[in-house]
Design a protein around this motif. Structure first.
Motif, PDB file in Angstrom:
ATOM      1  N   HIS A  37       0.933  -1.322  -0.409  1.00 48.23           N
ATOM      2  CA  HIS A  37       0.138   0.130   0.239  1.00 48.23           C
ATOM      3  C   HIS A  37       1.072   1.172  -0.233  1.00 48.23           C
ATOM      4  O   HIS A  37       0.485   2.182  -0.640  1.00 48.23           O
ATOM      5  CB  HIS A  37      -0.887   0.215   0.962  1.00 48.23           C
ATOM      6  N   ARG A  38       1.823   1.118   1.175  1.00 51.25           N
ATOM      7  CA  ARG A  38       2.868   2.008   1.065  1.00 51.25           C
ATOM      8  C   ARG A  38       3.536   2.753  -0.814  1.00 51.25           C
ATOM      9  O   ARG A  38       3.521   4.179  -1.131  1.00 51.25           O
ATOM     10  CB  ARG A  38       4.044   2.390   2.049  1.00 51.25           C
ATOM     11  N   ALA A  39       4.300   1.246  -1.058  1.00 51.75           N
ATOM     12  CA  ALA A  39       5.013   1.765  -1.927  1.00 51.75           C
ATOM     13  C   ALA A  39       4.077   2.207  -3.356  1.00 51.75           C
ATOM     14  O   ALA A  39       4.611   2.439  -4.358  1.00 51.75           O
ATOM     15  CB  ALA A  39       5.797   0.292  -2.312  1.00 51.75           C
ATOM     16  N   TYR A  40       2.686   1.509  -3.843  1.00 53.24           N
ATOM     17  CA  TYR A  40       2.130   1.681  -4.428  1.00 53.24           C
ATOM     18  C   TYR A  40       1.120   3.276  -4.414  1.00 53.24           C
ATOM     19  O   TYR A  40       0.242   3.537  -5.583  1.00 53.24           O
ATOM     20  CB  TYR A  40       0.932   0.885  -4.902  1.00 53.24           C
ATOM     21  N   PHE A  41       1.012   3.546  -3.295  1.00 52.78           N
ATOM     22  CA  PHE A  41      -0.250   5.147  -3.075  1.00 52.78           C
ATOM     23  C   PHE A  41       0.224   5.513  -4.165  1.00 52.78           C
ATOM     24  O   PHE A  41      -0.214   6.966  -4.027  1.00 52.78           O
ATOM     25  CB  PHE A  41       1.195   5.279  -1.361  1.00 52.78           C
ATOM     26  N   ASP A  42       1.087   6.654  -4.286  1.00 45.00           N
ATOM     27  CA  ASP A  42       1.535   7.204  -5.345  1.00 45.00           C
ATOM     28  C   ASP A  42       0.959   7.191  -6.238  1.00 45.00           C
ATOM     29  O   ASP A  42       0.575   7.616  -7.236  1.00 45.00           O
ATOM     30  CB  ASP A  42       3.476   7.537  -5.444  1.00 45.00           C
ATOM     31  N   HIS A  43       1.263   5.691  -6.897  1.00 48.02           N
ATOM     32  CA  HIS A  43       0.728   5.490  -7.944  1.00 48.02           C
ATOM     33  C   HIS A  43      -1.414   5.909  -8.353  1.00 48.02           C
ATOM     34  O   HIS A  43      -1.310   6.397  -8.987  1.00 48.02           O
ATOM     35  CB  HIS A  43       0.592   3.682  -8.803  1.00 48.02           C
ATOM     36  N   ALA A  44      -1.654   6.102  -6.648  1.00 50.88           N
ATOM     37  CA  ALA A  44      -3.098   5.583  -6.431  1.00 50.88           C
ATOM     38  C   ALA A  44      -3.612   7.489  -6.556  1.00 50.88           C
ATOM     39  O   ALA A  44      -4.487   7.457  -7.179  1.00 50.88           O
ATOM     40  CB  ALA A  44      -3.989   4.969  -5.818  1.00 50.88           C
TER      41      ALA A  44
END
Length: 186
Positions: A37-44
């Motif tokens: 979730h932290r690693a993909y947060f920027d994409h979301a």
């Protein structure tokens, strides 16, 4: 530059060494889910809803069960991961050669970006795919994630098609890399 073997440590900057090892009994799917979730947060946040940005702990456990999961830990803290499989089971019509390997959930904690950890995990994934008997690696990512697609292309991946997953809100570009014997990319 020589890399330490899997399971050995590497120092990233002035920090404690990062150790990469396989997911083991006692490791936490919940902790892994939080990292994703932290690693993909920027994409979301940019409107690209990668499945890893919202998947449940149960989804993470299911995806772990489909391949080999590798963890990167620094001072006991989970800072990166990748899951690998070869051959990779794909839905009918997915543009991948039969017998290709793949990896997914490649993630680096935002605090470790720019340290080379992502490249280290990518190299590990390619080496494991080759060791498992596949001559190609196939992956997919959002076609809108221009920086990410560019990184994969600089690492030797070439677009071979597109795909729409039902759990994302974007069209994926499917990328392929040919491997040479011994686990090295071309």
């Amino acid at each position: 530059m020589d890399r330490p073997p899997v399971g050995r440590s590497t120092r990233l900057g002035n920090r404690e060494p990062v150790v990469v090892r396989s997911f083991a009994e006692g490791d936490s799917a919940a902790e892994l889910t939080r990292l994703l979730h932290r690693a993909y947060f920027d994409h979301a946040a940019e409107g690209r809803v990668f499945f890893a940005s919202y998947q449940s702990v149960q989804d993470t456990a299911y995806r772990l069960g489909r391949g080999e999961c590798w963890l990167a830990l620094q001072a006991g803290e989970l800072v990166g991961t990748v899951t690998v499989a070869a051959p990779y089971e794909v839905p009918e019509g997915y543009p991948a050669p039969a017998g290709s390997g793949s990896f997914w959930q490649l993630a680096v904690d935002p605090s470790h970006r720019g340290t080379g950890l992502g490249q280290r995990l990518l190299t590990l994934a390619e080496e494991r795919v080759a060791a498992l008997g596949s001559a190609q690696v196939v992956i997919d990512t959002s076609a809108e994630a221009v920086d990410l697609v560019g990184w994969y292309r600089r690492c030797g991946y070439v677009p071979v098609g597109s795909w729409q997953w039902g759990v994302t809100n974007y069209e994926s570009v499917v990328l392929l890399k040919e491997l040479v014997p011994g686990g090295q990319g071309l």
